[in-house]
Design a protein around this motif. Sequence first.
Motif, short mmCIF file in Angstrom:
data_model
loop_
_atom_site.label_atom_id
_atom_site.label_comp_id
_atom_site.label_asym_id
_atom_site.label_seq_id
_atom_site.Cartn_x
_atom_site.Cartn_y
_atom_site.Cartn_z
N ARG A 79 1.09 -1.14 0.25
CA ARG A 79 -0.02 0.05 0.10
C ARG A 79 0.86 1.37 0.17
O ARG A 79 0.60 2.16 -0.97
N ARG A 129 -9.99 12.51 6.38
CA ARG A 129 -10.48 11.45 5.81
C ARG A 129 -9.34 10.71 4.51
O ARG A 129 -9.29 9.51 4.63
N LEU A 130 -8.59 11.61 3.83
CA LEU A 130 -7.39 10.93 3.25
C LEU A 130 -6.52 10.45 3.93
O LEU A 130 -6.20 9.08 3.78
N HIS A 151 -7.08 8.65 6.92
CA HIS A 151 -7.79 7.45 7.21
C HIS A 151 -7.77 6.35 5.88
O HIS A 151 -7.36 5.19 6.39
N ILE A 152 -7.72 6.78 5.02
CA ILE A 152 -7.93 5.89 3.69
C ILE A 152 -6.50 5.38 3.62
O ILE A 152 -6.35 4.22 3.32
N SER A 173 -5.71 3.17 6.86
CA SER A 173 -6.50 2.20 7.17
C SER A 173 -6.12 0.74 6.68
O SER A 173 -5.70 0.52 5.72
#
Length: 221
Positions: free
Chosen positions: A57, A212-213, A215-216, A219
């Motif tokens: 990732r 949010r970015l 977290h993405i 995650s």
Amino acid sequence: MFQSFSEAFLKLQEMFQDIPGKLSSIMESPSTIITLLAIIVLIAVLLKTKKVKFTPRLMAFMALTVALSTVLGTISVYKMPQGGSVTLASMVPILMISLIYGPEVGFLTGFVYGLINLITGPFIMHPIQVLLDYPLPFMLLGVAGYFKNSYVGCTVGIFARFISHLLSGVVFFADYAGGQNPLIYSIIYNGSYLLPELIITLAVFALLPIKRLKHIAVSPN
């Protein structure tokens, strides 16, 4: 006025034309190669010390970051005569990955981006000039990762890039200053495009859903 995306695509094609010829011009300066290798070793030691794990990732995000910065770098508002330009927030991806994954990842990503800039458009006067104008300024964007506040991190990171270009201007481009003090000339020259770049970058960060970015990106799912 911004270049159209079709023009940016054509420019991207031009950048990657005659790569063997551009590489040969870099290889003609062994001291430049040694300098770049030394930086790679330094980054490797830093990454190992900090025990950074290169998950699939993370590597995918790094590749995407470099690709986005490269594309955005081709979309410019205006260009400076001796290098440098105001772009469509080309530093945002590198700053973002630095804030999410930390400065060490930012250093490596910035180095790769700077290396691509060198390969696609080499302008070599001296190994130290290459260091100050290509890998180092974009590596220094990684210092943004030391700060929790994204606006402070972006400002410090871009200022660090400014210092690198400033030193290059004073030492290696003093002839362009004419009768002006080289330091003043370099401050004005590099500030004239990096200050607008900073404003554009902060404006983009104000619009992005930073939490949010993050977290993405981190995650596990």
